[in-house]
Design an enzyme around this catalytic site. Sequence first.
Site, short mmCIF file in Angstrom:
data_model
loop_
_atom_site.label_atom_id
_atom_site.label_comp_id
_atom_site.label_asym_id
_atom_site.label_seq_id
_atom_site.Cartn_x
_atom_site.Cartn_y
_atom_site.Cartn_z
N SER A 1 -9.41 20.15 7.48
CA SER A 1 -8.89 18.82 7.79
C SER A 1 -9.05 18.46 9.26
O SER A 1 -8.64 19.22 10.15
CB SER A 1 -7.41 18.73 7.40
OG SER A 1 -6.88 17.50 7.82
N LYS B 1 -2.97 3.15 8.64
CA LYS B 1 -2.03 4.28 8.71
C LYS B 1 -2.55 5.35 9.67
O LYS B 1 -1.79 5.93 10.45
CB LYS B 1 -1.84 4.87 7.31
CG LYS B 1 -0.93 6.09 7.24
CD LYS B 1 -0.53 6.38 5.82
CE LYS B 1 -1.68 6.85 4.96
NZ LYS B 1 -2.03 8.28 5.18
N ASP C 1 -11.50 9.81 1.72
CA ASP C 1 -10.37 9.10 1.12
C ASP C 1 -10.80 7.98 0.18
O ASP C 1 -9.97 7.48 -0.59
CB ASP C 1 -9.45 8.53 2.20
CG ASP C 1 -8.50 9.58 2.76
OD1 ASP C 1 -8.38 10.66 2.15
OD2 ASP C 1 -7.90 9.33 3.82
N ARG D 1 -3.15 7.27 -3.81
CA ARG D 1 -4.53 6.84 -4.01
C ARG D 1 -4.95 6.91 -5.48
O ARG D 1 -5.82 6.15 -5.91
CB ARG D 1 -5.47 7.64 -3.12
CG ARG D 1 -5.15 7.47 -1.65
CD ARG D 1 -6.34 7.68 -0.74
NE ARG D 1 -5.93 7.69 0.66
CZ ARG D 1 -5.63 6.61 1.36
NH1 ARG D 1 -5.70 5.41 0.79
NH2 ARG D 1 -5.26 6.71 2.62
N ARG E 1 -1.41 7.94 14.86
CA ARG E 1 -1.89 8.47 16.14
C ARG E 1 -1.21 7.75 17.30
O ARG E 1 -0.77 8.37 18.27
CB ARG E 1 -3.42 8.29 16.23
CG ARG E 1 -4.19 9.29 15.38
CD ARG E 1 -5.63 8.81 15.14
NE ARG E 1 -6.44 9.86 14.52
CZ ARG E 1 -6.40 10.18 13.23
NH1 ARG E 1 -5.55 9.54 12.41
NH2 ARG E 1 -7.18 11.14 12.73
N LYS F 1 -5.03 17.66 -0.71
CA LYS F 1 -4.32 16.41 -0.44
C LYS F 1 -3.00 16.40 -1.22
O LYS F 1 -2.49 17.44 -1.62
CB LYS F 1 -5.20 15.22 -0.81
CG LYS F 1 -6.47 15.10 0.03
CD LYS F 1 -6.17 14.69 1.46
CE LYS F 1 -7.43 14.42 2.25
NZ LYS F 1 -7.15 13.90 3.61
#
Length: 415
Positions: A152, A24, A300, A374, A29, A327
Amino acid sequence: MNINLSYNPQPATRNPQLKITGSKSETNRLLLLQALYPKIILENTSNSDDSEVMIQALQNPQLETRNPQQIDVHHAGTAMRFLTAYFAIQEGREIILTGSSRMKERPIKILVEALNQLGTEITYEENEGFPPIRIKGKKITQNKVSLPANVSSQYISALLLIAPKLENGLELTLEGEITSIPYINMTLALLNEIGVKTSFNGNKIAVCHAELVSASHIMVESDWSSASYWYSIIALSEIGTQITLSSYKENSLQGDAALVEIYKGFGVETVFNDNQSIALSKTHNPQLATFNFHLNNSPDIAQTIAVTCFGLGIGCHLTGLHTLKIKETDRLEALKTELSKLGATISVTSDSLTLEISKSILPSINIATYQDHRMAMAFAPLALKVPITIENAEVVSKSYPTFWEDLKSFGFQIL
C-alpha cells in the site's frame, strides 16, 4: 439497511448537475498537515466517514491520565496508516490505535517497522503485525529509512506527511516495484503546495524539514473515485445521456482521474469547464468486445470498471490489483462472488481479474457489500439494466454519504 434499486428516467433528470465533495485522499492528507501546521485553512473537504474519523482523532485532546488514550478509527484504513505516523511523533503522548474487526485483520507491520527504524516506539496489543497498536510519541532525529514499495502506498505517504516535522527531514528508499505512484505524487504535490521542498528520483524520496509553511488556504479538489460511479452510469445509459459534476481539475493530482481516458472506450466523453466542473456524455457504444487495463496506479476503480463491462455485455482483463486483497474486504473475491450471482463468468488471481463476455444479467439479485462502500456503489449502476437489491447500503457513508440521494436525482428508484 437493504435497498431495492430500479430505474425510471424522467425528462427533468436527463442532465442533472451534482456537487461532489472533496477527495477523501487529498482531505485526509491535508487534515494531517493541518494538524502539524495549524495555520492551514481547508475548503471543500470530504464529508466521508473516513475524513470525519481523521478530524475527531486529530482533535482528540491529550488527557492527563496514567493510562493511554484509545482512539478507534473503525473501518478507516487511511486514517489507521496516517495516524500511526502522526501519533508516533507526538512527543510525550501515549495512545492505543484500534479499529473494527476487519481493521484488525489489515496488516500494518511494514509501516510500524519503518517508523521503529527511525526511532519510534510502537508495539502490538494483540496480534503481531496488526492493529491495535500502542504508540508512545517520541522526538525523532534519525532521517533515513527503507521499506518495500510493492504494498500500500499509504505506508509511504504516512511517512512523507510527517517528514517535514522531523528534525532532519526524511530520506526514504523504496525497495522493489512502486505501487500507486499517483498517490505518492499527490502527497509530494500537497507538501510542495504548502512550501515543503521534496525530491523523487528513481527509488529515493527526500523531504526537507520545514518549521513553517507558506500556504494558508487550500481548496480540495472533488473526489474522482466518487465520480467513477457516474462514469459507469453514463456508460450504461443511452447515447445522448449527460451529467455535470463539480469541482474537478484537468491537471488533477488524483490517480483515479485516469477515468477520463479509460471510459472513452466505453463511449463516455469528458469536457472540462474552466477547472470548475466536468460534463460527461454518452456519445457512442463500445467498439471492442474485450478491454485490457493495468490498474496498478488506480486500483480503487477496478470494481467500477468490472461492473461496467459486465453491464455492457463486454469482457475485460484487469491487472495490477494486488492491493485489493487487503482493503475493507478481499475485493477480488467479493467481485467474483457477486458478479457470478448475476450470471457472469469471472476468474481472479492474487492480482488480476478476467471477465468473460456475457449478454444477460439475472434480475432481482441481492448484492452483498461486505462492509465495503465501493462494492455498494460499483454495483448500483446495474439498476439501469435490471432491478437489484444492495445489502447494507449505508456503507456508502464511508466515502460518499449522499450517493443514494444523488442517484434519485438521476431517475433511480430506491425502496
